[in-house]
Design a protein around this motif. Sequence first.
Motif, short mmCIF file in Angstrom:
data_model
loop_
_atom_site.label_atom_id
_atom_site.label_comp_id
_atom_site.label_asym_id
_atom_site.label_seq_id
_atom_site.Cartn_x
_atom_site.Cartn_y
_atom_site.Cartn_z
N LYS A 1 0.83 -1.19 0.00
CA LYS A 1 0.00 0.00 0.00
C LYS A 1 0.87 1.24 0.00
O LYS A 1 1.95 1.27 0.54
CB LYS A 1 -0.91 0.01 1.23
CG LYS A 1 -1.96 -1.10 1.23
CD LYS A 1 -2.84 -0.97 2.43
CE LYS A 1 -3.91 -2.04 2.43
NZ LYS A 1 -4.80 -1.93 3.59
N LYS B 1 -5.24 5.52 -0.06
CA LYS B 1 -4.23 4.50 -0.29
C LYS B 1 -4.64 3.66 -1.49
O LYS B 1 -5.80 3.66 -1.90
CB LYS B 1 -4.05 3.62 0.94
CG LYS B 1 -3.44 4.34 2.14
CD LYS B 1 -3.25 3.38 3.30
CE LYS B 1 -2.61 4.11 4.48
NZ LYS B 1 -2.41 3.20 5.64
N THR B 2 -3.68 2.96 -2.04
CA THR B 2 -3.97 2.07 -3.16
C THR B 2 -3.74 0.62 -2.73
O THR B 2 -2.98 0.33 -1.80
CB THR B 2 -3.07 2.37 -4.38
OG1 THR B 2 -1.70 2.25 -4.00
CG2 THR B 2 -3.34 3.78 -4.90
N GLU C 1 -12.23 1.54 -11.77
CA GLU C 1 -10.86 1.03 -11.84
C GLU C 1 -10.82 -0.46 -11.50
O GLU C 1 -10.16 -1.24 -12.15
CB GLU C 1 -9.97 1.80 -10.85
CG GLU C 1 -9.46 3.12 -11.36
CD GLU C 1 -8.42 3.70 -10.43
OE1 GLU C 1 -8.50 3.45 -9.20
OE2 GLU C 1 -7.50 4.39 -10.92
N PHE D 1 -13.22 4.65 -8.36
CA PHE D 1 -12.50 3.47 -7.88
C PHE D 1 -13.20 2.20 -8.33
O PHE D 1 -12.56 1.20 -8.68
CB PHE D 1 -12.40 3.50 -6.36
CG PHE D 1 -11.52 4.59 -5.82
CD1 PHE D 1 -10.61 5.26 -6.63
CD2 PHE D 1 -11.58 4.95 -4.48
CE1 PHE D 1 -9.80 6.26 -6.14
CE2 PHE D 1 -10.78 5.96 -3.97
CZ PHE D 1 -9.89 6.61 -4.81
N LYS E 1 -2.38 -0.99 -9.51
CA LYS E 1 -2.77 -0.32 -8.28
C LYS E 1 -4.10 0.40 -8.50
O LYS E 1 -4.26 1.13 -9.48
CB LYS E 1 -1.71 0.72 -7.88
CG LYS E 1 -0.33 0.14 -7.59
CD LYS E 1 -0.31 -0.59 -6.27
CE LYS E 1 1.11 -1.00 -5.91
NZ LYS E 1 1.16 -1.72 -4.61
N VAL E 2 -5.02 0.21 -7.58
CA VAL E 2 -6.30 0.91 -7.66
C VAL E 2 -6.60 1.54 -6.31
O VAL E 2 -6.09 1.13 -5.27
CB VAL E 2 -7.45 -0.06 -8.04
CG1 VAL E 2 -7.21 -0.64 -9.42
CG2 VAL E 2 -7.60 -1.15 -7.01
N GLY E 3 -7.42 2.58 -6.32
CA GLY E 3 -7.75 3.28 -5.10
C GLY E 3 -8.59 2.45 -4.15
O GLY E 3 -9.47 1.69 -4.57
N ASP E 4 -8.31 2.58 -2.86
CA ASP E 4 -9.07 1.88 -1.82
C ASP E 4 -10.08 2.87 -1.23
O ASP E 4 -9.70 3.80 -0.52
CB ASP E 4 -8.13 1.39 -0.73
CG ASP E 4 -8.85 0.65 0.37
OD1 ASP E 4 -10.09 0.56 0.33
OD2 ASP E 4 -8.17 0.16 1.30
#
Length: 204
Positions: free
Chosen positions: A2, A68-69, A200, A197, A84-87
């Motif tokens: 992360k 965070k990603t 994504e 997100f 990587k994707v957004g959380d």
Amino acid sequence: MKRTRTAVLAAAAAVAALTPALGQTAATAADGKGNLPQDPVGSGKAWSEDQKHKVEGEVRFHPGVQYKTVTRPGPEGAPEWERKVGDPNTLAWSPSYEFAWTVSDVLVNKGLTTKNGKHAITVHAVLRDARHTVVGEVDKRLSGQGATGRQKVAGNKRIACDTGEYTVEWTLERPGYAKVGGTLRWDSSCEQYRTAFAAERAGK
């Protein structure tokens, strides 16, 4: 692994803020009323009591989304192409305030306006929630500034998502001469980022 980043997603570009030009003809400060833009702007101008010194000011409120990603596998057939994707569970706001100014003076007996020299500028902003409680504040005196300038000031306060509407009360002053200010409105909704997100994660 992360990691934290601050960004404004391209998918959220539809939420646009109108930016009035510094020095626009307005007797008082403009405010950010209307559709509660995510990046509201206000501006205004004022003369000193003797009408020989003018201050034009503008403030832009930057919400500063943070998150965070997390790592997601690649598409079916190529899971090794991780991305990587957004959380959405880590979304929050970290506001800052960008002030801009122009100060000018009228030369006595010549009727000319000049924008020269170095000046002291004081910038101030208060962020209030819907109950009018102060949740953030910046107050800074800048010395030796040019007649035209810009300064970004970090808010140093974390604001949770979806905690309602906020107001920003701001002033920009040339001490001893004149002051401008106004009120902006901001909506703390993070829905646009959750939607981005989700797209994504779906690989869209």
